[in-house]
Each structure stands twice: as structure tokens, then as C-alpha cells.
Design a protein around this motif. Structure first.
Motif, PDB file in Angstrom:
ATOM      1  N   ALA A   1       0.857  -1.189   0.000  1.00 28.25           N
ATOM      2  CA  ALA A   1       0.000   0.000   0.000  1.00 28.25           C
ATOM      3  C   ALA A   1       0.892   1.238   0.000  1.00 28.25           C
ATOM      4  O   ALA A   1       1.943   1.265   0.639  1.00 28.25           O
ATOM      5  N   LEU A   2       0.457   2.241  -0.708  1.00 26.87           N
ATOM      6  CA  LEU A   2       1.138   3.526  -0.757  1.00 26.87           C
ATOM      7  C   LEU A   2       0.112   4.562  -0.320  1.00 26.87           C
ATOM      8  O   LEU A   2      -1.001   4.604  -0.850  1.00 26.87           O
ATOM      9  N   SER A   3       0.454   5.371   0.678  1.00 20.96           N
ATOM     10  CA  SER A   3      -0.517   6.349   1.173  1.00 20.96           C
ATOM     11  C   SER A   3       0.150   7.715   1.334  1.00 20.96           C
ATOM     12  O   SER A   3       1.359   7.825   1.511  1.00 20.96           O
ATOM     13  N   ARG A   4      -0.693   8.721   1.267  1.00 23.43           N
ATOM     14  CA  ARG A   4      -0.217  10.091   1.447  1.00 23.43           C
ATOM     15  C   ARG A   4      -1.345  10.914   2.054  1.00 23.43           C
ATOM     16  O   ARG A   4      -2.507  10.790   1.677  1.00 23.43           O
ATOM     17  N   SER A   5      -0.972  11.770   2.980  1.00 25.79           N
ATOM     18  CA  SER A   5      -1.932  12.679   3.598  1.00 25.79           C
ATOM     19  C   SER A   5      -1.637  14.091   3.093  1.00 25.79           C
ATOM     20  O   SER A   5      -0.509  14.569   3.183  1.00 25.79           O
TER      21      SER A   5
ATOM     22  N   LEU B   1      -6.679  15.385   3.519  1.00 21.28           N
ATOM     23  CA  LEU B   1      -7.188  14.360   2.629  1.00 21.28           C
ATOM     24  C   LEU B   1      -6.168  13.224   2.619  1.00 21.28           C
ATOM     25  O   LEU B   1      -4.982  13.440   2.393  1.00 21.28           O
ATOM     26  N   SER B   2      -6.647  12.014   2.888  1.00 21.16           N
ATOM     27  CA  SER B   2      -5.769  10.848   2.878  1.00 21.16           C
ATOM     28  C   SER B   2      -6.022  10.046   1.605  1.00 21.16           C
ATOM     29  O   SER B   2      -7.144   9.674   1.316  1.00 21.16           O
ATOM     30  N   LEU B   3      -4.970   9.804   0.864  1.00 20.24           N
ATOM     31  CA  LEU B   3      -5.051   9.002  -0.352  1.00 20.24           C
ATOM     32  C   LEU B   3      -4.286   7.702  -0.113  1.00 20.24           C
ATOM     33  O   LEU B   3      -3.205   7.716   0.474  1.00 20.24           O
ATOM     34  N   ARG B   4      -4.849   6.608  -0.583  1.00 22.89           N
ATOM     35  CA  ARG B   4      -4.214   5.314  -0.354  1.00 22.89           C
ATOM     36  C   ARG B   4      -4.432   4.427  -1.585  1.00 22.89           C
ATOM     37  O   ARG B   4      -5.542   4.292  -2.073  1.00 22.89           O
ATOM     38  N   LEU B   5      -3.363   3.828  -2.058  1.00 26.91           N
ATOM     39  CA  LEU B   5      -3.416   2.897  -3.170  1.00 26.91           C
ATOM     40  C   LEU B   5      -2.953   1.540  -2.635  1.00 26.91           C
ATOM     41  O   LEU B   5      -1.863   1.432  -2.082  1.00 26.91           O
ATOM     42  N   GLU B   6      -3.795   0.529  -2.772  1.00 25.09           N
ATOM     43  CA  GLU B   6      -3.465  -0.812  -2.293  1.00 25.09           C
ATOM     44  C   GLU B   6      -3.434  -1.771  -3.470  1.00 25.09           C
ATOM     45  O   GLU B   6      -4.289  -1.716  -4.344  1.00 25.09           O
ATOM     46  N   THR B   7      -2.450  -2.650  -3.458  1.00 22.61           N
ATOM     47  CA  THR B   7      -2.344  -3.675  -4.482  1.00 22.61           C
ATOM     48  C   THR B   7      -2.115  -5.009  -3.797  1.00 22.61           C
ATOM     49  O   THR B   7      -1.224  -5.136  -2.962  1.00 22.61           O
ATOM     50  N   PHE B   8      -2.914  -5.984  -4.155  1.00 22.57           N
ATOM     51  CA  PHE B   8      -2.819  -7.317  -3.571  1.00 22.57           C
ATOM     52  C   PHE B   8      -2.133  -8.253  -4.560  1.00 22.57           C
ATOM     53  O   PHE B   8      -2.334  -8.153  -5.762  1.00 22.57           O
ATOM     54  N   ASN B   9      -1.314  -9.160  -4.036  1.00 22.10           N
ATOM     55  CA  ASN B   9      -0.590 -10.129  -4.848  1.00 22.10           C
ATOM     56  C   ASN B   9       0.244  -9.419  -5.909  1.00 22.10           C
ATOM     57  O   ASN B   9       0.116  -9.672  -7.104  1.00 22.10           O
ATOM     58  N   ILE B  10       1.119  -8.551  -5.448  1.00 24.41           N
ATOM     59  CA  ILE B  10       1.897  -7.677  -6.334  1.00 24.41           C
ATOM     60  C   ILE B  10       2.717  -8.441  -7.365  1.00 24.41           C
ATOM     61  O   ILE B  10       2.920  -7.972  -8.481  1.00 24.41           O
TER      62      ILE B  10
ATOM     63  N   ASN C   1      -8.442  -2.103  -5.816  1.00 24.37           N
ATOM     64  CA  ASN C   1      -8.925  -1.416  -4.625  1.00 24.37           C
ATOM     65  C   ASN C   1      -8.229  -0.068  -4.490  1.00 24.37           C
ATOM     66  O   ASN C   1      -7.021  -0.018  -4.304  1.00 24.37           O
ATOM     67  N   TRP C   2      -8.976   1.019  -4.582  1.00 26.26           N
ATOM     68  CA  TRP C   2      -8.435   2.370  -4.464  1.00 26.26           C
ATOM     69  C   TRP C   2      -9.200   3.141  -3.397  1.00 26.26           C
ATOM     70  O   TRP C   2      -9.925   4.080  -3.688  1.00 26.26           O
ATOM     71  N   PRO C   3      -9.074   2.774  -2.136  1.00 20.09           N
ATOM     72  CA  PRO C   3      -9.810   3.509  -1.095  1.00 20.09           C
ATOM     73  C   PRO C   3      -9.227   4.910  -0.900  1.00 20.09           C
ATOM     74  O   PRO C   3      -8.046   5.135  -1.112  1.00 20.09           O
ATOM     75  N   HIS C   4     -10.074   5.813  -0.480  1.00 16.68           N
ATOM     76  CA  HIS C   4      -9.625   7.169  -0.156  1.00 16.68           C
ATOM     77  C   HIS C   4     -10.477   7.680   1.002  1.00 16.68           C
ATOM     78  O   HIS C   4     -11.533   7.138   1.288  1.00 16.68           O
TER      79      HIS C   4
END
Length: 159
Positions: free
Chosen positions: A88-92, A101-110, A150-153
Motif C-alpha cells: 500500500a502507498l498512502s499520502r496525507s 485528505l488521505s489518499l491510499r493505493l493498495e495492491t494485492f498479490n503484487i 482497490n483504491w480507497p480514499h
């Protein structure tokens, strides 16, 4: 910017090799979950290594004689293991003094490693015995659903 990750690894689940026999071929007439005989000196792993088309060595087993039980034990074969890395890569980003604003990029089974299902353990069906016909993760990198990532924010207030 923050980078996080998790790795998952475990050995395969045990599998019992079974055979289908008529009730008249058995001492008690119970034809459910019967086991074959092990052939002495023959490894359970195929000579060329395990593949999805031959995970179990069929030469390691034989059918017991009528009126006798097979000598193969329970759970003598291990199925495929699991190996998966998720990141996961995140930035506030500060919007105002009291909110961000919190941004988060998650990748499963990279590494896009397939999670194989159990091989067929029915020695009576030699055309499918030892074959793996299912995969748990069907999507390229994602959540397990084809084409979904999955691109939660979130919008968070720091008050």
C-alpha cells in the motif's frame, strides 16, 4: 508518503488419496473414503517435480486386492502452498489547518503469483488424479475479482 506491505506464506494443506471401490470388494461393504496401497520405494512427488498437471505421482499407489484395505495413510500428500505480497502507498494532504485528505493505493498479490487449489486425490480417476484444476485468485493483481482494483480514499479532519 508512506509505503507499507505484508507478506503471507504457508505450506500446503494435507490431502488424503482415496479410491472408489464396489462394496463387494471390501470386508465391511463400506465403499466411502477408501485408500489405495502405497508402492514401496516410489516417492509421492513425480520424478520431474510437481506441476499443475501432475502434483502427485500415480506410480506411488496401487489398488488393494479384493477383501483387503489399502495401506496408504491419511493426509500423506501436501497440496500447494501460498505465497503472496500485498503493498500500500498512502499520502496525507493538508487541505486546511484542521483537515486533510488521505489518499491510499493498495495492491494485492503484487507479483501476480497464482494461488493453486488442491489437486484431485481420487486414484480411481487416473485422467484427473493429481491434477490441479482450480486457482483461488483469478485476477491479475487486485482483489480477487476480475478487473477490480482497490483504491480507497478518505477525507479526515484533524480537529
Amino acid at each position: 508518503m508512506e509505503l507499507s506491505g505484508i507478506g503471507s506464506m504457508h505450506t500446503g494443506l494435507p490431502l488424503t488419496v482415496t479410491i472408489s471401490r464396489s462394496a463387494t470388494a471390501l470386508p465391511d461393504g463400506n465403499s466411502q473414503n477408501q485408500r489405495p496401497n502405497l508402492v514401496a520405494g516410489v516417492p509421492l512427488t513425480p520424478p520431474d517435480g510437481r506441476t499443475i498437471t501432475q502434483w502427485i505421482n500415480p506410480a506411488a499407489f496401487s489398488l488393494p486386492a479384493n477383501g483387503q484395505w489399502g495401506n496408504a495413510g491419511r493426509n500423506i500428500v501436501d497440496g500447494p502452498g501460498l505465497f503472496q505480497i500485498d503493498i500500500a502507498l498512502s499520502r496525507s494532504i493538508k487541505i486546511r489547518e484542521s483537515s486533510s485528505l488521505s489518499l491510499r493505493l493498495e495492491t494485492f498479490n503484487i507479483f501476480n503469483h497464482p494461488q493453486l487449489g488442491k489437486p484431485s486425490g481420487n486414484f480411481s480417476a487416473l485422467t484427473t488424479f493429481g491434477r490441479i484444476t482450480s486457482i483461488s485468485n483469478t485476477s491479475p493483481i487486485g482483489t480477487g475479482r476480475r478487473g477490480v482494483c482497490n483504491w480507497p480514499h478518505a477525507l479526515r479532519s484533524d480537529r
